[in-house]
Motif scaffolding. Sequence first.
Motif, mmCIF file in Angstrom:
data_model
loop_
_atom_site.group_PDB
_atom_site.id
_atom_site.type_symbol
_atom_site.label_atom_id
_atom_site.label_comp_id
_atom_site.label_asym_id
_atom_site.label_seq_id
_atom_site.Cartn_x
_atom_site.Cartn_y
_atom_site.Cartn_z
ATOM 1 N N TRP A 282 0.803 -1.227 0.000
ATOM 2 C CA TRP A 282 0.000 0.000 0.000
ATOM 3 C C TRP A 282 0.835 1.276 0.000
ATOM 4 N N GLN A 283 2.145 1.201 -0.060
ATOM 5 C CA GLN A 283 3.015 2.377 0.096
ATOM 6 C C GLN A 283 4.051 2.425 -1.009
ATOM 7 N N ASN B 181 0.265 7.367 -1.367
ATOM 8 C CA ASN B 181 0.432 8.308 -0.261
ATOM 9 C C ASN B 181 -0.793 9.221 -0.120
ATOM 10 N N LYS C 96 -3.775 7.249 1.107
ATOM 11 C CA LYS C 96 -3.455 6.446 2.290
ATOM 12 C C LYS C 96 -3.676 4.960 2.029
ATOM 13 N N GLY C 97 -3.200 4.524 0.864
ATOM 14 C CA GLY C 97 -3.225 3.112 0.526
ATOM 15 C C GLY C 97 -4.489 2.641 -0.165
ATOM 16 N N GLU D 281 2.737 -0.777 5.414
ATOM 17 C CA GLU D 281 1.316 -0.510 5.651
ATOM 18 C C GLU D 281 1.101 0.181 6.995
ATOM 19 N N THR E 32 2.761 2.374 8.481
ATOM 20 C CA THR E 32 3.129 3.792 8.565
ATOM 21 C C THR E 32 1.961 4.719 8.238
ATOM 22 N N TYR E 33 0.807 4.157 7.933
ATOM 23 C CA TYR E 33 -0.406 4.968 7.838
ATOM 24 C C TYR E 33 -1.077 5.138 9.198
ATOM 25 N N ARG F 225 -5.908 3.956 10.432
ATOM 26 C CA ARG F 225 -6.039 3.748 8.993
ATOM 27 C C ARG F 225 -5.797 2.296 8.607
ATOM 28 N N THR G 288 4.922 8.787 4.723
ATOM 29 C CA THR G 288 4.042 9.617 5.561
ATOM 30 C C THR G 288 4.807 10.479 6.561
#
Length: 563
Positions: free
Chosen positions: A150-151, A157, A160-161, A181, A183-184, A188, A443
Amino acid sequence: MITRREALQVGAATAALGLGFGGGFTRALAQQRLTQNDLLKFDTVGNVTLLHVTDIHGQLVPVYFREPSINIGVGEARGRPPHVTGTDFLKRFGISKKSASAYALTDQDFAALAKSYGRIGGLDRLATAVKAVRAERGDKVLLLDGGDTWQGSLGANRTKGQDMADCMALLKPDAMTGHWEFTYGERRVKELIDKLGFAFLALNIRDTEWNEPAFTPYKMFERGGVKIAVLGQAFPYTPVANPRWMIPKWSFGIREDDVRANVEKVRKEGAQLVVLLSHNGFDVDRKLASRVEGIDVILTGHTHDALPEAIKVGKTLLIASGSHGKFLSRLDLDVQGGEVKAFRYKLIPLFADAITPDLEMTAAVAKARTPFAAELGRVVGHSKSLLYRRGNFNGTFDDVICAALLKERDAEIALSPGFRWGTSVLPNQPITVEDIHNATAITYPQVYRMAMSGQRLKDVLEDVADNLFNPDPYYQQGGDMVRCGGLGYSIDVSKPAGQRISGMTLLKTGKPVDPAKDYTVAGWASVNEGTQGPPVWDLVERHIARAKTVEVTPNRSVKISGV
């Protein structure tokens, strides 16, 4: 050897292309010779098929991605795959120079071969491959995602994925695990997991209040009449490598005893095949396989290794499926009486020019990119050089980032993290906003400017070096050495912790770095909460726009020994 034969199908199919550019080695010829049928051809075995992707890092569309020229192994991993690169890699796996496999799997002649073989990956090509295998194998197939999905891009970004989660859902994976993932942030991550429609597995994450599992540790499946347990192993050092303050309620670790306990548990529940879906990194998983009995397959991730053979440790098969959506791993297994009796493996490179895009996925990708399309395609400047990231000590894209930090933040020394994600830009090609974000989209992108003593700088380098070159894999965190601008040094990777770095030099003066003196340092991706500064992509864009044309000279500021 069956696995080598399977891995070399692509090379055999393109043997006629191995003459180089001097003899009419054109893109059209490459497209003609390299076919979807050749790429997906497989001699089926047994009653279970595992499909594995990992470390896609937000890449929805086909990319250029150069594999590393340097990937040093230490301790028992020295000189063993995946710590083999370049011509040594070609020799080790019997791959012809200038072949499609050489282009996909190594740095050799990358810029030249890229002009013939084109981009690799893209979720619509992945979807075509996955659907083809499912059509062939029916109810025998499991599709597993190793995380870092997701990143890694502007779209990921900004949403947010969500862009990646929506598109990946069309592939109908059976399970995934994670790393970037997280780091969201906790909220989230939970929002996305609740809407996945498939399992998010992580046996090695606990809540900090009650020390209880924070995620589902495993899931049982039945495929081809075989009861299969898939255990999830998230990146164990997430709160160290990434900001702890983003996920304060979760604790992480390798937790070998928990892995062993879950393996024993699923075996008692009748599992005939045990698969560890892991984001540990290859060397960690190799050690884990040697210490925990009962795991049949480890699908590795995190360190972005792409290997055309399964590596066997005892009775455990280790599969390394590369990164950035370049490859799909297929592992056929004959499981009888709770044991793997036979297997066949193929690492499938998803050459975008050879594989027909899946129309459903193409539409979904276009929809996800539409809100950012104009921005993604905006040209910032041009590069005369090949821009890439991968390598233990430096990459040319990182050299550009460091130059931007030095210039735009008026610093003496620049520090840029040794991330392994980030796509490549070919020589004499435009640099777009998308290219910049593919190398910087996180992020916590703030660029700090601070005073740092010479001793503190050495401590930073020593700490990162130990994360990478500790002979015990359980103390390795993956990634590569921090990239330095304005600073040269020597490193002896064979030395113990705290003694690897020497000869630190301030490049603009040629003088040794004084441990007692403060230097003005600019860097980004600090894990400290409250870091102030502009986002790194803004600085890099401004720097490239002012320069208009980027040309990176060979970086010889790091002297390496003890290899």
